[in-house]
Design an enzyme around this catalytic site. Structure first.
Site, PDB file in Angstrom:
ATOM      1  N   LYS A 298       0.834  -1.218   0.000  1.00 36.66           N
ATOM      2  CA  LYS A 298       0.000   0.000   0.000  1.00 36.66           C
ATOM      3  C   LYS A 298       0.862   1.258   0.000  1.00 36.66           C
ATOM      4  CE  LYS A 298      -2.368  -1.052   3.777  1.00 36.66           C
ATOM      5  NZ  LYS A 298      -1.854  -2.368   4.176  1.00 36.66           N
TER       6      LYS A 298
ATOM      7  N   ARG B  77     -10.008   0.444   8.345  1.00 35.53           N
ATOM      8  CA  ARG B  77      -9.629  -0.949   8.596  1.00 35.53           C
ATOM      9  C   ARG B  77     -10.774  -1.743   9.218  1.00 35.53           C
ATOM     10  NH1 ARG B  77      -3.712   0.104   8.878  1.00 35.53           N
ATOM     11  NH2 ARG B  77      -2.647  -1.897   8.854  1.00 35.53           N
TER      12      ARG B  77
ATOM     13  N   ARG C  36      11.202  -6.121   5.128  1.00 34.04           N
ATOM     14  CA  ARG C  36      11.068  -4.714   5.533  1.00 34.04           C
ATOM     15  C   ARG C  36      11.561  -4.529   6.969  1.00 34.04           C
ATOM     16  NH1 ARG C  36       5.139  -2.348   5.108  1.00 34.04           N
ATOM     17  NH2 ARG C  36       4.825  -3.702   6.884  1.00 34.04           N
TER      18      ARG C  36
ATOM     19  N   ARG D 250      11.469  -1.694  11.492  1.00 28.04           N
ATOM     20  CA  ARG D 250      10.104  -1.476  11.984  1.00 28.04           C
ATOM     21  C   ARG D 250       9.732  -2.548  13.009  1.00 28.04           C
ATOM     22  NH1 ARG D 250       4.711  -0.562   8.251  1.00 28.04           N
ATOM     23  NH2 ARG D 250       3.418  -1.583   9.791  1.00 28.04           N
TER      24      ARG D 250
ATOM     25  N   ARG E 158      -1.090  -9.713  13.142  1.00 27.28           N
ATOM     26  CA  ARG E 158      -1.648  -8.685  12.242  1.00 27.28           C
ATOM     27  C   ARG E 158      -2.440  -9.326  11.103  1.00 27.28           C
ATOM     28  NH1 ARG E 158       3.785  -6.059  10.935  1.00 27.28           N
ATOM     29  NH2 ARG E 158       2.751  -4.618   9.514  1.00 27.28           N
TER      30      ARG E 158
HETATM   31  P1  AMP Z   1       0.263   0.100   8.891  1.00 26.29           P
HETATM   32  O1  AMP Z   1       1.492   0.960   8.799  1.00 26.29           O
HETATM   33  O2  AMP Z   1      -0.870   0.620   8.079  1.00 26.29           O
HETATM   34  O3  AMP Z   1       0.565  -1.361   8.605  1.00 26.29           O
HETATM   35  O4  AMP Z   1      -0.237   0.175  10.411  1.00 26.29           O
HETATM   36  C1  AMP Z   1       0.584  -0.284  11.477  1.00 26.29           C
HETATM   37  C2  AMP Z   1      -0.266  -0.509  12.712  1.00 26.29           C
HETATM   38  O5  AMP Z   1      -0.896   0.728  13.100  1.00 26.29           O
HETATM   39  C3  AMP Z   1      -1.433  -1.489  12.544  1.00 26.29           C
HETATM   40  O6  AMP Z   1      -1.022  -2.842  12.729  1.00 26.29           O
HETATM   41  C4  AMP Z   1      -2.401  -1.011  13.630  1.00 26.29           C
HETATM   42  O7  AMP Z   1      -1.982  -1.466  14.903  1.00 26.29           O
HETATM   43  C5  AMP Z   1      -2.210   0.505  13.594  1.00 26.29           C
HETATM   44  N1  AMP Z   1      -3.170   1.139  12.669  1.00 26.29           N
HETATM   45  C6  AMP Z   1      -2.882   1.778  11.501  1.00 26.29           C
HETATM   46  N2  AMP Z   1      -3.995   2.227  10.908  1.00 26.29           N
HETATM   47  C7  AMP Z   1      -5.030   1.855  11.713  1.00 26.29           C
HETATM   48  C8  AMP Z   1      -6.443   1.999  11.622  1.00 26.29           C
HETATM   49  N3  AMP Z   1      -7.030   2.593  10.570  1.00 26.29           N
HETATM   50  N4  AMP Z   1      -7.191   1.493  12.641  1.00 26.29           N
HETATM   51  C9  AMP Z   1      -6.630   0.874  13.694  1.00 26.29           C
HETATM   52  N5  AMP Z   1      -5.309   0.688  13.830  1.00 26.29           N
HETATM   53  C10 AMP Z   1      -4.498   1.166  12.845  1.00 26.29           C
END
Ligand code: AMP
Length: 190
Positions: free
Chosen positions: A13, A90, A129, A135, A146
């Site tokens: 993404k 999400r 990554r 990260r 996840r």
């Molecule tokens: P990402 O970078 O999009 O993979 O997000 C990393 C982490 O941030 C996720 O595993 C969630 O714990 C949290 N997170 C990001 N976006 C959301 C969202 N829209 N709703 C809830 N948690 C989020």
């Protein structure tokens, strides 16, 4: 035009969002990046977010929606420009809140681009990554959590947006350029 870039963790993404920004000049809202910034700065939100992110869980809907709402109020010019939503919504509750928020600005989600990637490839990419970026949630235990959370809480959005006629699935197992070419076709047909 407002686009949601949708997919499992590790589906590309962020990479495709960068390409879309370069090509179409849209504003990028990545909730994951925003939360990681808060964690790095040690804010209250960052501390709360960290406790969920490190467990591979989603931040509660009410909190996440409030964060988005604040962002919209502070920067209405971003919505005027058109936004790529990366990592939001999400959950169904977040999707409904997003339509309500966009309605306040007389706009909507115009297309949802869903990146489909095989599970073993998702895991391979996230582990890679993790090695390259450090990260913290890109370790095998959190990745497994996840992916479970994705299937249970986020994947139902496919049907939600398909029923609205805005979901565009894309084979995300290919090269970055090939995937981007398919996304551009979605844009051209909008
Ligand atoms: P990402 O970078 O999009 O993979 O997000 C990393 C982490 O941030 C996720 O595993 C969630 O714990 C949290 N997170 C990001 N976006 C959301 C969202 N829209 N709703 C809830 N948690 C989020």
């Amino acid at each position: 035009m407002n686009i949601v870039i949708f997919g499992a963790p590790g589906s590309g993404k962020g990479t495709q969002s960068d390409r879309l920004i370069a090509e179409y000049g849209l504003h990028h809202i990545s909730t994951g990046e925003l939360l990681r910034k808060h964690i790095a700065e040690g804010t209250h939100l960052g501390k709360v977010a960290d406790s969920f992110i490190s467990q591979g869980q989603l931040i509660p809907d009410e909190l996440m929606i409030d964060v988005l709402h604040d962002l919209f109020r502070q920067h209405p010019e971003h919505i005027a420009k058109g936004v790529i939503f990366d990592g939001f919504p999400r959950t169904i509750a977040q999707a409904e809140a997003l339509s309500e928020m966009l309605k306040e600005y007389n706009t909507e989600v115009h297309a949802v681009v869903g990146l489909d990637v095989d599970e073993d490839e998702l895991i391979r990419r996230m582990l890679q990554r993790g090695k390259e970026s450090g990260r913290a949630d890109d370790n095998i235990d959190t990745i497994t959590k996840r992916l479970q959370v994705y299937h249970k809480q986020t994947a139902p959005l496919r049907d939600y947006y398909t029923n609205k006629g805005s979901f565009h699935p894309i084979d995300g197992n290919r090269t970055v350029d090939e995937i981007f070419d398919s996304i551009k076709l979605v844009f051209c047909n909008k």
